[in-house]
Design a protein around this motif. Structure first.
Motif, PDB file in Angstrom:
ATOM      1  N   SER A 229       0.840  -1.135  -0.072  1.00 20.10           N
ATOM      2  CA  SER A 229      -0.030  -0.060   0.002  1.00 20.10           C
ATOM      3  C   SER A 229       0.764   1.391   0.078  1.00 20.10           C
ATOM      4  O   SER A 229       0.666   2.418  -0.704  1.00 20.10           O
ATOM      5  CB  SER A 229      -0.921   0.002   1.377  1.00 20.10           C
ATOM      6  OG  SER A 229      -1.843  -1.201   0.951  1.00 20.10           O
ATOM      7  N   ARG A 237      -0.755   3.006  -7.806  1.00 19.66           N
ATOM      8  CA  ARG A 237      -1.227   1.866  -7.424  1.00 19.66           C
ATOM      9  C   ARG A 237      -0.850   0.995  -8.798  1.00 19.66           C
ATOM     10  O   ARG A 237      -0.666  -0.361  -8.453  1.00 19.66           O
ATOM     11  CB  ARG A 237      -2.719   1.819  -7.134  1.00 19.66           C
ATOM     12  CG  ARG A 237      -3.486   0.506  -6.754  1.00 19.66           C
ATOM     13  CD  ARG A 237      -4.784   0.681  -6.452  1.00 19.66           C
ATOM     14  NE  ARG A 237      -5.685   0.825  -7.522  1.00 19.66           N
ATOM     15  CZ  ARG A 237      -7.051   0.897  -7.783  1.00 19.66           C
ATOM     16  NH1 ARG A 237      -7.645   0.441  -6.800  1.00 19.66           N
ATOM     17  NH2 ARG A 237      -7.553   1.222  -8.770  1.00 19.66           N
ATOM     18  N   THR A 293      -8.378  -1.576  -2.994  1.00 17.62           N
ATOM     19  CA  THR A 293      -8.216  -0.254  -2.535  1.00 17.62           C
ATOM     20  C   THR A 293      -8.711   0.597  -3.562  1.00 17.62           C
ATOM     21  O   THR A 293      -8.580   0.517  -4.679  1.00 17.62           O
ATOM     22  CB  THR A 293      -6.550  -0.210  -2.120  1.00 17.62           C
ATOM     23  OG1 THR A 293      -6.161  -0.138  -3.234  1.00 17.62           O
ATOM     24  CG2 THR A 293      -6.392  -1.009  -1.189  1.00 17.62           C
TER      25      THR A 293
END
Length: 294
Positions: A229, A237, A293
């Protein structure tokens, strides 16, 4: 990653050597309670002091040990565009993460790999393999660097050390309780401690130390999700997902040797009980976690 393997192996070696040394010097006699049993309070204090001491010694020499065992060469002055880009990227990410500039190094290995280590988040080491630079594009390498910088920023090595210290304490404590029990029950030694106590305690310490490493490796697997993360925040990402996908492709093509696969950035494939001793979650799980996410 390599840093986990080096830390665990060094820690276990230090604990065993300390135990043998203290036994030969007679220091462990303070654990005897009037020659008839174990002084549990003294034993617990002894176990905590040397358990945490072994863990922090491992942490203190982790950066030096990593350089020596991997052959990592620190980039003092960039000699080409790739080295210059590596240093600049790590510097930018370190500033974003709020940590001091790590040393940046390259180590010789055909396997795509990387690690970060060091006892101080402002004086750490980030290293990548030559194979990683050859097999990944800049976006993917940037994501891997972000992952490693995140390990440093999250203080993973210090937290790992504290957990290892607690585990060491119980390993030392229980191994001596087991040794005392064998000495009394099996060998009928009614006063003091004979050779059976010493031999049994050392064997129990090694076995319990290996089993206890599963606890530390469970923690390591959880921290990998957090570092992924962090890498996504520092590099993006999609870049982080692409880097993991690239590792997955390499994993399918060339299975790494056990000593590297379990502890490198490419964690290897494990099944059954061996999964307890993985330092990394399966790549598919890491990719899915990133995709969930927002």
């Amino acid at each position: 990653m390599k840093r986990i393997f080096l830390f665990l192996a060094t820690n276990l070696a230090i604990i065993v050597v300390l135990s043998i040394t203290l036994r030969l010097l007679g220091v462990e006699r303070i654990l005897d309670e009037q020659g008839v049993g174990l002084d549990m309070n003294a034993l617990l204090i002894f176990a905590a002091v040397f358990g945490f001491g072994g863990a922090f010694i491992s942490l203190a020499i982790s950066k030096w040990m990593a350089k020596k065992t991997t052959g990592a060469k620190v980039i003092e002055q960039p000699s080409n565009e790739t080295e210059r880009w590596l240093v600049d990227t790590v510097r930018r990410q370190a500033q974003m993460a709020g940590i001091g500039m790590p040393e940046v190094a390259i180590f010789p290995s055909q396997a795509p790999n990387a690690f970060a280590t060091g006892m101080n988040r402002n004086k750490s080491l980030v290293a990548v393999s030559s194979g990683l630079l050859q097999n990944m594009n800049k976006d993917e390498v940037e994501a891997v660097l972000g992952h490693e910088v995140s390990h440093v920023a999250n203080g993973d090595m210090v937290t790992l050390t504290l957990i290892q210290g607690v585990v060491n304490t119980f390993v030392i404590f229980l191994s001596r309780v087991i040794g005392h029990t064998v000495d009394r029950v099996v060998f009928k030694n009614e006063r003091g401690h004979g050779p059976a106590f010493w031999i049994t305690a050392i064997i129990a310490e090694i076995v319990l130390g290996i089993l206890a490493s599963a606890i530390v490796l469970w923690f390591s697997r959880q921290r990998e999700f957090r570092a992924d993360s962090g890498g996504a925040r520092l590099a993006g990402r999609e870049k982080m997902i692409a880097a993991l996908e690239r590792l997955k492709q390499g994993q399918a093509e060339v299975e790494l040797p056990d000593q590297l696969a379990a502890f490198g950035i490419n964690g290897g494939v494990r099944q059954g009980i061996k999964k307890l001793f993985m330092s990394h979650p399966p790549l598919d799980e890491r990719i899915q976690a990133l995709r969930r996410t927002s």
